[in-house]
Motif scaffolding. Structure first.
Motif, PDB file in Angstrom:
ATOM      1  N   GLU A  76       0.844  -1.192   0.000  1.00 36.83           N
ATOM      2  CA  GLU A  76       0.000   0.000   0.000  1.00 36.83           C
ATOM      3  C   GLU A  76       0.879   1.240   0.000  1.00 36.83           C
ATOM      4  O   GLU A  76       0.962   1.985   0.975  1.00 36.83           O
ATOM      5  CB  GLU A  76      -0.946  -0.015   1.197  1.00 36.83           C
ATOM      6  N   VAL A  77       1.521   1.472  -1.137  1.00 33.71           N
ATOM      7  CA  VAL A  77       2.480   2.556  -1.257  1.00 33.71           C
ATOM      8  C   VAL A  77       1.839   3.708  -2.007  1.00 33.71           C
ATOM      9  O   VAL A  77       1.400   3.543  -3.141  1.00 33.71           O
ATOM     10  CB  VAL A  77       3.740   2.091  -2.015  1.00 33.71           C
ATOM     11  N   VAL A  88       5.002  -1.388   4.893  1.00 30.09           N
ATOM     12  CA  VAL A  88       4.430  -0.161   4.340  1.00 30.09           C
ATOM     13  C   VAL A  88       2.911  -0.253   4.384  1.00 30.09           C
ATOM     14  O   VAL A  88       2.326  -1.215   3.879  1.00 30.09           O
ATOM     15  CB  VAL A  88       4.901   0.071   2.895  1.00 30.09           C
ATOM     16  N   VAL A  89       2.300   0.741   4.997  1.00 32.29           N
ATOM     17  CA  VAL A  89       0.844   0.825   5.058  1.00 32.29           C
ATOM     18  C   VAL A  89       0.441   2.271   4.751  1.00 32.29           C
ATOM     19  O   VAL A  89       1.284   3.152   4.624  1.00 32.29           O
ATOM     20  CB  VAL A  89       0.308   0.421   6.449  1.00 32.29           C
ATOM     21  N   GLN A  90      -0.864   2.481   4.647  1.00 35.70           N
ATOM     22  CA  GLN A  90      -1.386   3.828   4.404  1.00 35.70           C
ATOM     23  C   GLN A  90      -1.952   4.367   5.722  1.00 35.70           C
ATOM     24  O   GLN A  90      -2.993   3.916   6.189  1.00 35.70           O
ATOM     25  CB  GLN A  90      -2.474   3.782   3.335  1.00 35.70           C
ATOM     26  N   PRO A  91      -1.276   5.334   6.344  1.00 31.07           N
ATOM     27  CA  PRO A  91      -1.785   5.894   7.600  1.00 31.07           C
ATOM     28  C   PRO A  91      -2.827   6.988   7.406  1.00 31.07           C
ATOM     29  O   PRO A  91      -3.318   7.554   8.391  1.00 31.07           O
ATOM     30  CB  PRO A  91      -0.518   6.460   8.252  1.00 31.07           C
ATOM     31  N   GLY A  92      -3.122   7.305   6.135  1.00 27.67           N
ATOM     32  CA  GLY A  92      -4.088   8.357   5.859  1.00 27.67           C
ATOM     33  C   GLY A  92      -3.449   9.700   5.596  1.00 27.67           C
ATOM     34  O   GLY A  92      -4.027  10.751   5.918  1.00 27.67           O
ATOM     35  N   VAL A  93      -2.244   9.698   5.024  1.00 27.27           N
ATOM     36  CA  VAL A  93      -1.563  10.954   4.673  1.00 27.27           C
ATOM     37  C   VAL A  93      -1.202  10.933   3.193  1.00 27.27           C
ATOM     38  O   VAL A  93      -0.873   9.884   2.638  1.00 27.27           O
ATOM     39  CB  VAL A  93      -0.294  11.177   5.523  1.00 27.27           C
ATOM     40  N   GLU A  94      -1.271  12.100   2.569  1.00 22.30           N
ATOM     41  CA  GLU A  94      -0.923  12.202   1.152  1.00 22.30           C
ATOM     42  C   GLU A  94      -0.944  13.669   0.759  1.00 22.30           C
ATOM     43  O   GLU A  94      -1.397  14.526   1.529  1.00 22.30           O
ATOM     44  CB  GLU A  94      -1.927  11.388   0.311  1.00 22.30           C
ATOM     45  N   ALA A 111       5.896   4.714   6.701  1.00 26.22           N
ATOM     46  CA  ALA A 111       4.892   5.585   6.084  1.00 26.22           C
ATOM     47  C   ALA A 111       5.530   6.379   4.959  1.00 26.22           C
ATOM     48  O   ALA A 111       6.542   7.059   5.169  1.00 26.22           O
ATOM     49  CB  ALA A 111       4.295   6.524   7.124  1.00 26.22           C
ATOM     50  N   HIS A 112       4.930   6.305   3.773  1.00 24.56           N
ATOM     51  CA  HIS A 112       5.429   7.034   2.609  1.00 24.56           C
ATOM     52  C   HIS A 112       4.627   8.317   2.402  1.00 24.56           C
ATOM     53  O   HIS A 112       3.538   8.481   2.944  1.00 24.56           O
ATOM     54  CB  HIS A 112       5.340   6.153   1.357  1.00 24.56           C
ATOM     55  N   LYS A 148       9.116   8.303   5.346  1.00 24.15           N
ATOM     56  CA  LYS A 148       9.749   8.547   4.043  1.00 24.15           C
ATOM     57  C   LYS A 148       9.412   9.958   3.585  1.00 24.15           C
ATOM     58  O   LYS A 148       8.233  10.346   3.520  1.00 24.15           O
ATOM     59  CB  LYS A 148       9.257   7.526   3.016  1.00 24.15           C
ATOM     60  N   VAL A 149      10.442  10.732   3.290  1.00 28.39           N
ATOM     61  CA  VAL A 149      10.271  12.141   2.902  1.00 28.39           C
ATOM     62  C   VAL A 149      11.168  12.436   1.703  1.00 28.39           C
ATOM     63  O   VAL A 149      12.099  11.702   1.410  1.00 28.39           O
ATOM     64  CB  VAL A 149      10.617  13.084   4.071  1.00 28.39           C
ATOM     65  N   GLY A 150      10.883  13.514   1.013  1.00 29.62           N
ATOM     66  CA  GLY A 150      11.696  13.886  -0.137  1.00 29.62           C
ATOM     67  C   GLY A 150      11.226  15.156  -0.807  1.00 29.62           C
ATOM     68  O   GLY A 150      11.940  16.176  -0.805  1.00 29.62           O
TER      69      GLY A 150
END
Length: 429
Positions: free
Chosen positions: A174-175, A223-229, A260-261, A283-285
């Motif tokens: 879930e990336v 890797v999971v989706q914590p609800g951020v994007e 968390a991506h 994960k940041v960039g």
């Protein structure tokens, strides 16, 4: 990688600590991250993605060995101990070769994994979630796990051949889209705890089928989706109450945390909440290159006002022109037209302008601007106008007035936030 394992153990023991992974290949961003590590006396985790760096060079033109040497050289120059430096590979799998039949794509993925491990990368994200030519869409979870185990087997064989520390692995499908989503709904569905458990079970079974039972202990994250994007101009912020069940689930799994991506641009307090809730690898960039872009645009204005239009490098105009002439890195992402497209190209949170800073024409303009402002330092009044925080750092004697120091300090405004959340920094600069 023992320091990373130790950090995970501390987290699992109840200490709210984590680590942020810097996914960027730009030397100025890398220097900022490394300087932050020196300031904090903390681990620095740098990651290269499969589209940035691969056996064919990626969009940076760098192979894994090239990137590894670049980061190590910068770390040596800045004075960060090699013991504090960790390098990882992100989205390692068939991501770059989805247009090929699965057999060909996986062969290239095996070469990719081997090249990363051989170069010295020891944190490996096994990502086989994407469908290749001829595959069903979406790809079944069992096949994702099987392919990930196959790549893990290659990584293990390579490590046993080249020696060094044993690799640590991240799994999970879930990336979020690298670099941000194209368009966001008002909220995202957080990964269900049952789905996370199933992902772990399927991967563990696939590992065992290939004789990798002993390796499972070195799978440290999911890797999971914590609800951020984020997308071009909007951010979905972390809501801790929506991730409660997911957070409690990982507490029952020994030796593993969440990764968390796409956690860029979150509120300062959200990063502390994410780490507390066991999203211990952030994960940041894009937010880092976004801050770098802000600094570069500011210095472009300083240069033009200070030296005049005739002598100035016109960095901003140059990158705008190159983006118009060579739209490959943004045209599939920015569907708007007219002025809105201009705003997307210049200011989008997804920051696809970052792909153009290494372009030879843009890089030449950047070098000219840096040289101009080094040879003729601008007055503090102009710095105060365009980079007020950096001007205050200059007059406090914390940084020099040279343009590289100003840019790096601007990027470090972001890394300081991550550091505090991960337990590295306790006081505001």
């Amino acid at each position: 990688m023992q320091p990373l394992r130790d950090l995970i153990e501390r987290h699992k023991a109840g200490e709210p600590v984590g680590v942020y992974a810097v996914c960027s290949a730009h030397p100025l961003v890398l220097k900022a991250a490394l300087k932050q590590g020196v300031a904090d006396n903390s681990l620095v985790l740098i990651e290269a993605t499969s589209n940035q760096v691969n056996q064919d060079g990626g969009y940076t033109g760098l192979t894994p060995a090239d990137f590894y040497q670049l980061v190590c050289s910068l770390a040596d120059d800045i004075g960060l101990s090699r013991e504090k430096l960790l390098l990882g590979g992100d989205h390692l799998g068939p991501n770059c070769w989805q247009h090929l039949p699965a057999d060909e794509a996986m062969e290239k993925s095996e070469t990719l994994i081997a090249a990363y491990v051989e170069a010295g990368f020891r944190k490996i994200h096994l990502d086989c979630s994407m469908s290749c030519a001829g595959d069903p869409i979406p790809l079944g979870e069992n096949m994702v796990a099987h392919r990930a185990a196959r790549l893990c087997q290659v990584a293990e064989q390579t490590w046993q051949r080249v020696g060094g520390e044993a690799p640590l692995y991240i799994i999970g499908t879930e990336v979020p889209v690298p670099g941000g989503a194209h368009e966001l709904e008002e909220e995202l569905a957080v990964t269900e705890a049952g789905d996370a458990a199933q992902t772990l079970d399927m991967h563990q079974t696939a590992f065992a089928a290939l004789g990798l039972d002993a390796v499972w202990d070195r799978v440290i994250g999911l890797v999971v989706q914590p609800g951020v994007e984020f997308d071009h101009h909007k951010i979905i912020h972390y809501a801790a109450d929506k991730a409660t069940a997911l957070s409690r689930f990982i507490e029952t799994v020994p030796g593993k945390v969440f990764e968390a991506h796409s956690t860029d641009y979150q509120a300062d307090t959200a990063y502390c909440e994410l780490v507390r809730d066991h999203f211990a690898i952030l994960k940041v960039g894009p937010a880092l290159t976004f801050a770098m872009r802000e600094a570069l645009f500011a210095l472009d204005s300083v240069e033009r006002e200070w030296l005049g239009e005739h002598r100035a490098s016109h960095l901003r105009e140059t990158v705008e022109q190159v983006m118009r002439q060579e739209p490959d890195y943004w045209h599939r992402y920015y569907s708007n037209t007219g002025h809105q497209r201009y705003l997307d190209c210049q200011y989008s949170f997804s920051d696809r302008i970052r792909y153009y800073w290494s372009h030879p024409v843009v890089d030449a303009a950047l070098k000219t601007m840096m040289q101009n402002l080094t040879e003729l330092p601008p007055p503090g009044t102009l710095l105060s106008q365009y980079l007020p925080n950096q001007y205050r750092a200059v007059i406090r004697g914390e940084i020099g007035i040279d343009p590289e120091a100003l840019i790096i300090d601007k990027v470090m405004e972001v890394t300081r936030i991550y550091s505090r959340a991960c337990g590295c920094v306790t006081e505001e600069k």
